[in-house]
Design a protein around this motif. Structure first.
Motif, PDB file in Angstrom:
ATOM      1  N   THR B  16       0.921  -1.272  -0.076  1.00 22.72           N
ATOM      2  CA  THR B  16       0.039  -0.103  -0.020  1.00 22.72           C
ATOM      3  C   THR B  16       0.898   1.195   0.064  1.00 22.72           C
ATOM      4  O   THR B  16       1.653   1.237   0.919  1.00 22.72           O
ATOM      5  CB  THR B  16      -0.836   0.000   1.479  1.00 22.72           C
ATOM      6  N   ARG B  17       0.687   2.094  -0.754  1.00 27.79           N
ATOM      7  CA  ARG B  17       1.674   3.133  -0.872  1.00 27.79           C
ATOM      8  C   ARG B  17       0.747   4.658  -0.921  1.00 27.79           C
ATOM      9  O   ARG B  17      -0.304   4.716  -1.277  1.00 27.79           O
ATOM     10  CB  ARG B  17       2.195   3.287  -2.569  1.00 27.79           C
ATOM     11  N   SER B  18       1.380   5.671  -0.267  1.00 30.08           N
ATOM     12  CA  SER B  18       0.915   6.705  -0.018  1.00 30.08           C
ATOM     13  C   SER B  18       1.181   7.714  -1.564  1.00 30.08           C
ATOM     14  O   SER B  18       2.308   7.535  -1.838  1.00 30.08           O
ATOM     15  CB  SER B  18       1.574   7.434   1.282  1.00 30.08           C
ATOM     16  N   THR B  19       0.088   8.182  -1.816  1.00 25.78           N
ATOM     17  CA  THR B  19       0.111   9.109  -3.055  1.00 25.78           C
ATOM     18  C   THR B  19       0.961  10.367  -2.702  1.00 25.78           C
ATOM     19  O   THR B  19       1.292  10.934  -3.934  1.00 25.78           O
ATOM     20  CB  THR B  19      -1.054   9.303  -3.660  1.00 25.78           C
ATOM     21  N   GLY B  20       0.836  11.027  -1.568  1.00 26.59           N
ATOM     22  CA  GLY B  20       1.255  12.481  -1.556  1.00 26.59           C
ATOM     23  C   GLY B  20       0.241  13.221  -2.296  1.00 26.59           C
ATOM     24  O   GLY B  20      -0.698  12.736  -3.049  1.00 26.59           O
ATOM     25  N   PRO B  21       0.332  14.594  -2.076  1.00 25.84           N
ATOM     26  CA  PRO B  21      -0.868  15.510  -2.521  1.00 25.84           C
ATOM     27  C   PRO B  21      -1.005  15.690  -3.928  1.00 25.84           C
ATOM     28  O   PRO B  21      -2.196  15.739  -4.593  1.00 25.84           O
ATOM     29  CB  PRO B  21      -0.323  16.717  -1.925  1.00 25.84           C
ATOM     30  N   VAL B  22       0.012  15.846  -4.755  1.00 24.83           N
ATOM     31  CA  VAL B  22      -0.101  15.847  -6.138  1.00 24.83           C
ATOM     32  C   VAL B  22      -0.714  14.626  -6.876  1.00 24.83           C
ATOM     33  O   VAL B  22      -1.651  14.635  -7.677  1.00 24.83           O
ATOM     34  CB  VAL B  22       1.172  16.528  -6.802  1.00 24.83           C
ATOM     35  N   VAL B  57      11.987  23.915  -8.675  1.00 22.53           N
ATOM     36  CA  VAL B  57      12.070  22.883  -7.858  1.00 22.53           C
ATOM     37  C   VAL B  57      11.121  23.203  -6.605  1.00 22.53           C
ATOM     38  O   VAL B  57      11.113  22.582  -5.627  1.00 22.53           O
ATOM     39  CB  VAL B  57      13.436  22.544  -7.189  1.00 22.53           C
ATOM     40  N   ALA B  58      10.131  24.121  -6.678  1.00 21.75           N
ATOM     41  CA  ALA B  58       9.229  24.440  -5.930  1.00 21.75           C
ATOM     42  C   ALA B  58       8.153  23.348  -5.837  1.00 21.75           C
ATOM     43  O   ALA B  58       7.804  22.752  -6.671  1.00 21.75           O
ATOM     44  CB  ALA B  58       8.444  25.720  -5.872  1.00 21.75           C
ATOM     45  N   PRO B  59       7.542  22.956  -4.461  1.00 22.13           N
ATOM     46  CA  PRO B  59       6.556  22.061  -4.439  1.00 22.13           C
ATOM     47  C   PRO B  59       5.264  22.608  -5.345  1.00 22.13           C
ATOM     48  O   PRO B  59       5.155  23.769  -5.273  1.00 22.13           O
ATOM     49  CB  PRO B  59       6.248  21.946  -2.961  1.00 22.13           C
ATOM     50  N   VAL B  60       4.693  21.489  -6.214  1.00 24.41           N
ATOM     51  CA  VAL B  60       3.678  21.939  -6.703  1.00 24.41           C
ATOM     52  C   VAL B  60       2.476  21.699  -5.877  1.00 24.41           C
ATOM     53  O   VAL B  60       2.285  20.907  -5.026  1.00 24.41           O
ATOM     54  CB  VAL B  60       3.505  20.810  -7.996  1.00 24.41           C
TER      55      VAL B  60
END
Lengths: 162, 147
Positions: B16-22, B57-60
């Motif tokens: 099971t993987r965490s997707t992250g926000p994007v 390189v800023a977070p999307v």
């Protein structure tokens, strides 16, 4: 179904054919026939059970097959209090490292017939096999070991295996 | 020499993987039949959206993703004559890179079409899965869009 997605399942599956090699094939065939067979190192004379192709200490190839007895000595053990996947046994249970008589190495095997509080190093035990009609090419033909009515083994007899 | 044994062996890991926000937002969009993309700092529209801007390189920020079309053009493709377990189809199909209208980059997915009908530049559209759960397979495949 309005909650945002935060996780996904990505199962990974591998299907392949496994071959254990010549020595372990012979060992597993013996197990299927209800026989416990070890192999002796021509150099250090130690007997490996389960059988291996060569000595991990001397590097020599094994040639001599040695019969191993169903009785043995519990060299060390662990009390298991947490079950893991695909192995559901009433907790707590004891997993033991047993030196079967005739062998100089230990085998990990389930211990039954004694409560965890009473288990001790040096206990004498005997293998209990699954029903003969279920014997397969597997060490799991030995279902578990259980204590037998013999005095505990001297510590010196198994101290190198602890 | 003795006969050597061999036996089938299966090993499986149910990750099971965490997707992250994007990626999570992208997959949430697919569930709603929307394809989300990122309007990059250099002006290009990247689809699927990256987690960081390739230049600054800023977070999307997931909230700033934009929607692109569910139709596009094949930019490259490869025929798969012998599908394997886990592939989207059990019959021959193509893997294609598809640049959706409104995007400047291509995404990889299966293309369900006759081999002879496939060419770079052809118009395709998303065939949505009947049941969508927030996964890349919510896009069942691409199919020829005609015209």
């Amino acid at each position: 179904m309005s909650e945002p997605v935060t996780g996904i399942t990505t199962p990974i599956r591998m299907e392949y054919r496994y071959t254990p090699g010549r020595t372990t094939s012979d060992f597993l065939k013996a197990m299927k026939g209800g026989r416990m067979e070890g192999r002796r190192c021509p150099s250090c004379r130690k007997v490996y059970f389960p059988a291996r192709g060569g000595c991990s200490m001397c590097g020599r190839e094994f040639a001599e097959t040695v019969p191993i007895k169903e009785t043995g000595t519990l060299a060390t053990f662990a009390v298991v209090n947490v079950n893991f996947a695909n192995r559901v046994i009433d907790l707590p249970y004891v997993t033991a490292e047993v030196v079967f008589d005739g062998a100089d190495t230990t085998t990990m095997v389930l211990l039954r017939g004694v409560s965890p509080e009473e288990v001790r190093m040096g206990m004498r035990v005997k293998a209990h096999w699954i029903p003969k009609e279920e014997w397969d090419y597997s060490l799991a033909n030995i279902d578990y070991v259980e204590p037998i009515d013999e005095p505990d083994a001297e510590y010196d007899s198994y101290k190198d295996l602890v | 020499m003795s006969d050597v044994l061999s036996a089938p062996h299966v090993m499986e890991f149910p990750y099971t993987r965490s997707t992250g926000p994007v990626v999570g937002a992208f997959l949430t969009g697919l569930r709603d039949q929307k394809v989300l993309a990122y309007h990059s700092s250099d002006g290009t529209v990247v689809c699927p959206p990256p987690e960081y801007d390739a230049h600054t390189v800023a977070p999307v920020e997931a909230a700033k993703l934009i929607e692109v079309a569910s139709e596009g053009v094949v930019t490259s493709w490869s025929w798969n004559p012998a599908p394997r377990d886990g592939n989207p189809f059990d019959r021959p199909f193509a893997w294609a890179l598809v640049k959706l209208d409104g995007a400047d980059t291509s995404m990889l997915h299966a293309l369900d079409a006759e081999r002879g009908a496939i060419e770079t530049g052809m118009r395709v559209r998303i065939r949505w899965a009947a049941e969508r759960v927030g996964f890349i397979n919510d896009i069942a495949c691409f199919e020829p869009a005609g015209g």
